[in-house]
Design an enzyme around this catalytic site. Structure first.
Site, short mmCIF file in Angstrom:
data_model
loop_
_atom_site.label_atom_id
_atom_site.label_comp_id
_atom_site.label_asym_id
_atom_site.label_seq_id
_atom_site.Cartn_x
_atom_site.Cartn_y
_atom_site.Cartn_z
N SER A 207 32.11 1.00 -38.70
CA SER A 207 33.54 1.08 -38.41
C SER A 207 34.39 0.84 -39.65
O SER A 207 35.62 0.89 -39.57
CB SER A 207 33.91 0.07 -37.32
N ASN B 263 40.35 1.54 -37.81
CA ASN B 263 40.36 0.10 -38.08
C ASN B 263 41.28 -0.30 -39.21
O ASN B 263 41.68 -1.46 -39.30
CB ASN B 263 38.94 -0.38 -38.33
N GLU C 132 35.40 9.31 -34.88
CA GLU C 132 35.82 9.53 -36.27
C GLU C 132 34.63 10.09 -37.04
O GLU C 132 33.56 9.48 -37.04
CB GLU C 132 36.27 8.22 -36.92
N HIS D 118 31.81 7.41 -36.17
CA HIS D 118 32.35 6.15 -35.64
C HIS D 118 32.81 6.37 -34.21
O HIS D 118 33.89 6.87 -33.94
CB HIS D 118 33.50 5.68 -36.52
#
Length: 296
Positions: free
Chosen positions: A118, A189, A151, A139
């Protein structure tokens, strides 16, 4: 592409295995212990039962999904003749580099190696192998069977063919792939973790309590879950690891983890998985309620 290996039977790993198996891929779920594998399979079965109860799938679908999953404690055996490996181990850079070196040594030359990291650099992970052109980030979001986003992160050497292959594969498992560039935290993130960290700072500074902070964000910003409860669900240790990667990568104080978060992780209060974080999950019903929020 038909045969998929998943490294790690934890929350993300079993969710990824569940998703591929439900879409009729042959899945090799790999972990270091039979206990972890049994727990992972039990979680998949429980989540499938919820889907059956909500008429999302049939009992036949559930049985077929479970039949598509084989378990292995040997990485060497588990990655034999697979087209893709998705690594979903703990968010620790040294662990991931070690796993990818081992994967590179044991996988067929054409096998694509993906990581569910992540925040960690795909370029760095790819450099640990002799096939950086075949290393890519996938991700997934938690819980994997429900959340649509993936992702897709190319490292410096990732080939366009591999990017296209993984993008198309993501669509085949009913996900929406979004290509992003290889910077710490990527998009999700890099934006989410500072918000969670600032929420913890707000609590740390005694501006408001846990439920008050979460209520403001849910009712005022239309978030389905407050940031502190979300942090519990992600795992406070995972949040801390990601913030450390962001801080080390950007050298910007805005990414420095709040002391309260550091202390809670040090004390073993990690959220749902430990039974206590910002909320108390000692009752199985409470933990179950958090999971149920996503099975809609």
């Amino acid at each position: 592409m038909k045969n998929i290996a998943v490294i790690g039977a934890g929350t993300m790993g079993n969710g990824i295995a569940h998703t591929f198996a439900q879409c009729n891929f042959n899945v090799h779920l790999i972990d270091i212990s039979n206990e972890s594998l049994e727990k992972g399979i039990a979680t998949i079965a429980k989540n499938l039962d919820r889907m059956v109860a909500k008429d999302k799938i049939s009992e036949t679908d559930k049985k077929a999904t479970l039949k598509n999953i084989s378990t292995f404690t040997s990485l060497k055996e588990g990655v034999k003749n697979v087209d893709l490996v998705v690594e979903a181990a703990t968010e620790n850079v040294n662990l991931k580099l070690s796993i990818f070196k081992e994967l590179d040594e044991n996988c067929d030359e054409q096998t694509i190696l993906a990581t569910n990291t992540s925040s960690i650099s795909i370029t760095q992970i790819g450099a640990a192998t002799k096939r950086p052109d075949k290393v890519i980030g996938m991700h997934f979001m938690n819980p994997v069977p429900v959340m649509k986003l993936v992702e897709i992160i190319s490292g410096y050497s990732t080939s366009n063919m591999v990017l296209e292959t993984i993008t198309n594969l993501s669509k085949k498992i009913h996900k929406i792939p979004v290509a992003v560039n290889d910077y710490p935290g990527f998009v999700a993130n890099r934006i989410l973790m500072p918000m969670i960290n600032e929420s913890i700072e707000t609590l740390y500074n005694n501006v408001a309590g846990v439920e008050e902070i979460d209520t403001v964000m849910k009712l005022g910003m239309a978030h389905p879950m407050g940031p502190l409860q979300l942090a519990d669900f992600i795992g406070l240790d995972v949040c801390l690891s990601i913030l450390n990667v962001l801080y080390d990568g950007f050298k910007n104080p805005k990414y420095a983890p709040c002391p309260l978060l550091v202390n809670m992780v040090t004390a073993g209060k990690l959220g749902v998985k430990s039974g206590e974080g910002f909320y108390d999950y000692s009752s199985s019903k409470k933990a179950e309620k958090v999971a149920e929020m996503f099975i809609k």
